[in-house]
Design a protein around this motif. Structure first.
Motif, PDB file in Angstrom:
ATOM      1  N   UNK A 109      33.875  53.561  36.402  1.00  0.00           N
ATOM      2  CA  UNK A 109      34.492  52.431  37.068  1.00  0.00           C
ATOM      3  C   UNK A 109      34.863  51.357  36.071  1.00  0.00           C
ATOM      4  N   UNK A 110      35.911  50.625  36.390  1.00  0.00           N
ATOM      5  CA  UNK A 110      36.165  49.387  35.669  1.00  0.00           C
ATOM      6  C   UNK A 110      35.527  48.295  36.518  1.00  0.00           C
ATOM      7  N   UNK A 111      34.539  47.627  35.939  1.00  0.00           N
ATOM      8  CA  UNK A 111      33.825  46.606  36.709  1.00  0.00           C
ATOM      9  C   UNK A 111      34.580  45.293  36.581  1.00  0.00           C
ATOM     10  N   UNK A 112      35.599  45.129  37.424  1.00  0.00           N
ATOM     11  CA  UNK A 112      36.494  43.995  37.255  1.00  0.00           C
ATOM     12  C   UNK A 112      35.891  42.702  37.789  1.00  0.00           C
ATOM     13  N   UNK A 113      35.350  42.756  38.991  1.00  0.00           N
ATOM     14  CA  UNK A 113      34.776  41.570  39.610  1.00  0.00           C
ATOM     15  C   UNK A 113      33.399  41.954  40.143  1.00  0.00           C
ATOM     16  N   UNK A 114      32.404  41.177  39.767  1.00  0.00           N
ATOM     17  CA  UNK A 114      31.037  41.550  40.121  1.00  0.00           C
ATOM     18  C   UNK A 114      30.314  40.429  40.857  1.00  0.00           C
ATOM     19  N   UNK A 115      30.438  40.404  42.146  1.00  0.00           N
ATOM     20  CA  UNK A 115      29.664  39.448  42.934  1.00  0.00           C
ATOM     21  C   UNK A 115      30.050  38.007  42.695  1.00  0.00           C
ATOM     22  N   UNK A 157      34.834  43.980  42.950  1.00  0.00           N
ATOM     23  CA  UNK A 157      35.860  45.013  42.892  1.00  0.00           C
ATOM     24  C   UNK A 157      35.626  45.904  41.685  1.00  0.00           C
ATOM     25  N   UNK A 158      35.388  47.172  41.967  1.00  0.00           N
ATOM     26  CA  UNK A 158      35.289  48.150  40.896  1.00  0.00           C
ATOM     27  C   UNK A 158      36.441  49.126  41.034  1.00  0.00           C
ATOM     28  N   UNK A 159      37.248  49.246  39.996  1.00  0.00           N
ATOM     29  CA  UNK A 159      38.349  50.216  40.051  1.00  0.00           C
ATOM     30  C   UNK A 159      37.835  51.567  39.563  1.00  0.00           C
ATOM     31  N   UNK A 160      38.033  52.601  40.350  1.00  0.00           N
ATOM     32  CA  UNK A 160      37.603  53.913  39.862  1.00  0.00           C
ATOM     33  C   UNK A 160      38.501  54.402  38.726  1.00  0.00           C
ATOM     34  N   UNK A 161      37.901  55.086  37.767  1.00  0.00           N
ATOM     35  CA  UNK A 161      38.685  55.702  36.703  1.00  0.00           C
ATOM     36  C   UNK A 161      38.721  57.190  37.017  1.00  0.00           C
ATOM     37  N   UNK A 162      39.909  57.715  37.191  1.00  0.00           N
ATOM     38  CA  UNK A 162      40.023  59.127  37.516  1.00  0.00           C
ATOM     39  C   UNK A 162      40.203  59.901  36.223  1.00  0.00           C
ATOM     40  N   UNK A 200      36.251  23.477  38.824  1.00  0.00           N
ATOM     41  CA  UNK A 200      36.536  24.582  37.901  1.00  0.00           C
ATOM     42  C   UNK A 200      35.492  25.672  38.060  1.00  0.00           C
ATOM     43  N   UNK A 201      35.975  26.897  38.057  1.00  0.00           N
ATOM     44  CA  UNK A 201      35.084  28.047  38.051  1.00  0.00           C
ATOM     45  C   UNK A 201      35.334  28.785  36.745  1.00  0.00           C
ATOM     46  N   UNK A 202      34.265  29.049  35.997  1.00  0.00           N
ATOM     47  CA  UNK A 202      34.429  29.778  34.744  1.00  0.00           C
ATOM     48  C   UNK A 202      33.936  31.200  34.948  1.00  0.00           C
ATOM     49  N   UNK A 203      34.790  32.145  34.643  1.00  0.00           N
ATOM     50  CA  UNK A 203      34.398  33.541  34.816  1.00  0.00           C
ATOM     51  C   UNK A 203      34.253  34.229  33.480  1.00  0.00           C
ATOM     52  N   UNK A 204      33.318  35.135  33.421  1.00  0.00           N
ATOM     53  CA  UNK A 204      33.162  35.975  32.244  1.00  0.00           C
ATOM     54  C   UNK A 204      32.800  37.370  32.712  1.00  0.00           C
ATOM     55  N   UNK A 205      33.624  38.324  32.377  1.00  0.00           N
ATOM     56  CA  UNK A 205      33.383  39.711  32.760  1.00  0.00           C
ATOM     57  C   UNK A 205      33.120  39.878  34.247  1.00  0.00           C
ATOM     58  N   UNK A 206      33.917  39.244  35.045  1.00  0.00           N
ATOM     59  CA  UNK A 206      33.788  39.455  36.486  1.00  0.00           C
ATOM     60  C   UNK A 206      32.655  38.707  37.133  1.00  0.00           C
ATOM     61  N   UNK A 258      31.779  49.486  30.882  1.00  0.00           N
ATOM     62  CA  UNK A 258      30.323  49.600  30.885  1.00  0.00           C
ATOM     63  C   UNK A 258      29.740  48.819  32.048  1.00  0.00           C
ATOM     64  N   UNK A 259      28.759  49.409  32.722  1.00  0.00           N
ATOM     65  CA  UNK A 259      28.134  48.674  33.821  1.00  0.00           C
ATOM     66  C   UNK A 259      27.456  47.408  33.303  1.00  0.00           C
ATOM     67  N   UNK A 260      27.398  46.420  34.181  1.00  0.00           N
ATOM     68  CA  UNK A 260      26.788  45.154  33.794  1.00  0.00           C
ATOM     69  C   UNK A 260      25.280  45.345  33.589  1.00  0.00           C
ATOM     70  N   UNK A 261      24.789  44.879  32.439  1.00  0.00           N
ATOM     71  CA  UNK A 261      23.345  44.902  32.248  1.00  0.00           C
ATOM     72  C   UNK A 261      22.889  43.450  32.098  1.00  0.00           C
TER      73      UNK A 261
END
Lengths: 289, 316
Positions: B23-29, B8-13, B220-226, B276-279
Motif C-alpha cells: 500500500x501507499x500510506x497516503x493519509x493516516x488518521x 487513505x491507503x492506495x493499493x499497489x498492484x 494551519x494544519x501541518x502534515x507529515x507523511x499523512x 513503508x507502513x508507519x512505525x
C-alpha cells in the motif's frame, strides 16, 4: 460563434495548409485522394455508366490503344471506364468500413477505457478474440460464410476492423481520464455520459482522425485482396480487386487487365497513407503555436 | 466541515495477477474541523498527503477509513443524486488551471454546462455566466475564449468562477497559486479573500508555500507523511512552533533581510517512502531530538491550549 472564434478558425486552417504545403509528398497524397473522390462521385458522368454490362467478345483482350487507353478485358469491356466506375465502390467500402469501425470503436473503447476495472477486463478480452485472428483470414472466413456480395464484404471488414479502433480509443480514454480536467468535470457533478462524450472524446479525436485516414488505404487494399480471391462483389460491380482478379488468368496474354486496376489500388491506398502522414504533422499539437 | 480519523491507503498492484502487493500510506488518521467562513491552511512537503486529503473531502476519492462530516451530516458514503447535491456545496480548485480546463471548450460552454447539469439558473445561464466572470474580475469579452487564449491568472480565475457557479459553501484550494507568478499570486489570493468576505465561503487551502498560508488563513494544519503533526492558529504557529518538523519548516522561509543571521535547520535524510507502513513516530528518522520512545510508540496528541495541538513525545 463569435467573430473572434471564426477568425481563429480560419487562421488555423491557413496554418494547417502552410504546414501541408511544406511536404511535397503530402500534397501528392492530397491530389491523389481528391482525384479518387472526384472519380467516385462524378465517374458516372465521365464515362458510359453501362460499361460493366456491355459485353463485346469481338473486342476482347485488346491492348491499350487510342480507343481503349487501358485496353479491354476478357469480356471486351473498356478497362479505363471500368476503373473510373469502380472508384465509387472502393471509396464506399473504405469510408463505410472505417466509419462503422470508428462508431463501434468509440462506443466500446470509451466505456472500457472510462470505467476500467472489471468492465474493461471483459470488453477487452472479447476484443482480444477479434484481434487474435489475422485480419485477412478472419475476413475471408466471414465473407465466405456470408456469401459473395458487396455488403457481405463490407460486413466482414467491419467485423475485422473495429477491434483495433476500440483499442486505440480505450488507450486514449485511459490516458485522458486521469487528467485534471476530467476530475474537475466529475467534481462539478457532470454525468459520466457527458464527461465521456463531451469532454474526453473531443480530446481524443485527432489521433483517431490520423489513424482513420491511414487505415483507408488499408481497407481499400484488404477489400481488393478479398475480392481478388473471389469473395467480393459480382463482375457487374467493377470493384478494382475483382477487376484485377478477372485479369489474373490472362496475366501473360493481356497483362494490362491486371496492371491498371492494380495500379489504381496502389495509388489510392498510397494517397490515403500520405494524407494520413500529413495530417499527423498538422494535428500534432507540439508543432502548433 | 469535519474529518475524523481520515485514512487513505492506495493499493499497489503487482505481478501478472494484479494482486495487491502493498500500500501507499497516503493519509493516516487525519482529524480536523473547519468552521464556516474560516480559512484553514494545510501545509506539508510533497508527498505528505495534502492533496489526497483534499480529494477525499470533495469525494473524488473514497477513504479507506474514517468519516467526513459536512454541516453535521455524514457525507462519507454519499452516492448518486445525494453526491451530486453535495457537489453543489463543496468544490475544489486544482493546482494547474490549464490542465483542469478542457482545452476544447470555451469559458461560456464550461460555465453554462455546469449550470445546466444541475438545473440552476435555468433560462438565465448566460447572464449568470457574465456575472460570475465579473465576480472573479473578468468580463464578458472572455466568454468565448478557449483556455489557451487566456493568461495563467485568467485561467485560474475561470477555474474559480466555475467552482463558484454552483454557489458552494466550502472550497478546497489545492495549491491555487503554485503555477502562477508572484504578482498574479497576490491578485488571486486577494480575490479569494474578497470572495470569502462577501459570500462567507470556507476554504481549505492546500499549499507548501508558508507565505501564502500566513497571508490568508486563520488556522494551519501541518502534515507529515499523512499524519497531522501540528495544528494551531496561524499566529501561534508562526510565533511558537512546537513540533520539530514545523520548526524546521518555518526556518526555511526566506527573510528579505541579508544582514539577519538565521539558524536554518536542515533536516537530514530524505522524505520517507510512503510505501513503508508507519512505525511509531513518522518523523523519527529525521528528527534532531529523537528519543527512544519515538521509535516504540506513536506520539499522543497534546493540547497546548487555544486549539494548539501537537503530536510529539517532546511535549508529552
Amino acid at each position: 460563434m463569435s467573430k473572434n472564434q471564426s477568425k481563429m478558425f480560419w487562421l488555423d486552417i491557413k496554418f494547417a495548409f502552410s504546414l501541408i504545403k511544406k511536404n511535397k509528398l503530402v500534397v501528392l497524397g492530397f491530389i491523389i485522394v481528391l482525384i479518387f473522390i472526384f472519380l467516385a462521385i462524378f465517374g458516372e458522368f465521365l464515362v458510359d455508366p453501362k460499361t460493366p454490362s456491355k459485353i463485346d467478345f469481338k473486342n476482347k483482350l485488346l491492348p491499350p490503344s487510342r480507343d481503349h487507353i487501358f485496353g479491354t478485358d476478357d469480356n471486351g469491356r473498356d478497362i479505363f471506364s471500368l476503373i473510373i466506375l469502380g472508384a465509387k465502390y472502393d471509396l464506399f467500402i473504405a469510408v463505410s468500413v472505417i466509419s462503422f469501425s470508428i462508431l463501434i470503436g468509440i462506443i466500446i473503447g470509451s466505456i472500457s477505457g472510462y470505467f476500467g476495472g472489471i468492465v474493461d477486463e471483459i470488453i477487452m478480452r472479447i476484443t482480444d478474440i477479434f484481434l487474435a485472428f489475422p485480419g485477412l483470414v478472419l475476413a475471408m472466413a466471414i465473407a465466405s460464410v456470408l456469401g459473395r456480395s458487396f455488403t457481405n464484404l463490407m460486413l466482414a471488414l467491419i467485423i475485422v476492423w473495429w477491434s483495433s479502433y476500440a483499442r486505440v480509443i480505450r488507450g486514449q480514454f485511459i490516458s485522458e481520464r486521469e487528467k485534471p480536467y476530467v476530475s474537475a468535470a466529475k467534481l462539478l457533478g457532470l454525468s459520466n455520459f457527458r464527461i465521456m462524450f463531451r469532454h474526453i472524446l473531443p480530446n481524443t479525436i485527432y489521433p483517431l482522425l490520423i489513424l482513420a485516414t491511414m487505415d483507408m488505404g488499408g481497407v481499400i487494399l484488404t477489400a481488393a485482396g478479398l475480392s481478388f480471391i473471389g469473395l467480393g462483389p459480382s463482375p457487374f460491380e467493377p470493384e478494382w480487386g475483382s477487376l484485377a482478379s478477372s485479369g489474373s488468368i490472362y496475366l501473360f496474354q493481356a497483362p494490362w487487365i491486371m496492371f491498371f486496376p492494380g495500379i489504381s489500388i496502389l495509388l489510392a491506398s498510397l494517397g490515403f497513407n500520405l494524407v494520413g502522414d500529413g495530417l499527423r504533422d498538422v494535428l500534432d499539437p507540439r508543432l502548433r503555436r | 466541515m469535519e474529518v475524523q480519523n481520515l485514512t487513505k491507503h492506495f493499493p499497489i498492484l503487482g505481478g501478472i495477477l494484479q494482486r495487491t502487493v502493498g500500500y501507499v500510506y497516503a493519509v493516516n488518521g487525519v482529524n480536523f474541523s473547519i468552521n464556516k467562513g474560516e480559512t484553514c491552511g494545510l501545509v506539508g512537503e510533497s508527498g505528505s498527503g495534502k492533496t489526497t486529503v483534499g480529494k477525499l473531502i470533495v469525494k473524488l476519492l473514497e477513504p479507506t477509513k474514517g468519516k467526513i462530516f459536512f454541516e453535521k451530516n455524514d457525507v462519507t458514503n454519499l452516492k448518486g443524486s445525494d453526491l451530486k447535491l453535495y457537489r453543489r456545496s463543496v468544490q475544489m480548485v486544482f493546482q494547474d488551471p490549464y490542465a483542469s480546463l478542457n482545452p476544447r471548450m470555451t469559458v461560456k460552454d464550461m460555465l453554462v454546462e455546469v449550470m445546466r447539469s444541475h438545473k440552476i439558473y435555468e433560462g438565465s445561464e448566460y447572464e449568470y455566466a457574465i456575472k460570475l466572470l465579473e465576480r472573479v474580475g473578468m468580463s464578458e469579452e472572455h466568454l468565448y475564449r478557449y483556455p489557451h487564449e487566456l493568461s495563467g491568472g485568467q485561467r485560474q480565475r475561470v477555474v474559480i468562477a466555475r467552482a463558484l457557479c454552483l454557489d458552494p459553501k466550502f472550497i478546497v484550494l489545492d495549491e491555487p497559486t503554485a503555477s502562477l507568478d508572484v504578482s498574479v499570486q497576490a491578485q488571486i489570493l486577494d480575490l479569494l479573500k474578497e470572495l470569502q468576505e462577501k459570500y462567507n465561503y470556507s476554504y481549505l487551502l492546500i499549499t507548501h508555500n508558508l507565505a501564502v498560508v500566513k497571508y490568508i488563513s486563520k488556522k494551519i494544519i501541518v502534515m507529515y507523511r499523512g499524519i497531522v503533526v501540528e495544528k494551531a492558529e496561524t499566529n501561534d504557529l508562526f510565533k511558537e512552533p512546537q513540533h520539530p518538523y514545523t520548526i524546521s519548516l518555518l526556518s526555511a522561509i526566506p527573510v528579505p533581510d541579508p544582514t539577519l543571521v538565521r539558524k536554518k535547520i536542515i533536516l537530514k535524510g530524505e522524505p520517507p517512502d510512503p510505501i513503508e507502513p508507519i512505525k511509531a513516530c513518522p518523523f523519527q528518522d529525521r528528527c534532531p531530538y529523537v528519543m527512544a520512545i519515538c521509535k516504540e510508540k506513536s506520539p499522543p496528541e497534546i493540547d497546548l491550549g487555544k486549539g494548539h495541538i501537537v503530536k510529539c513525545w517532546l511535549k508529552a
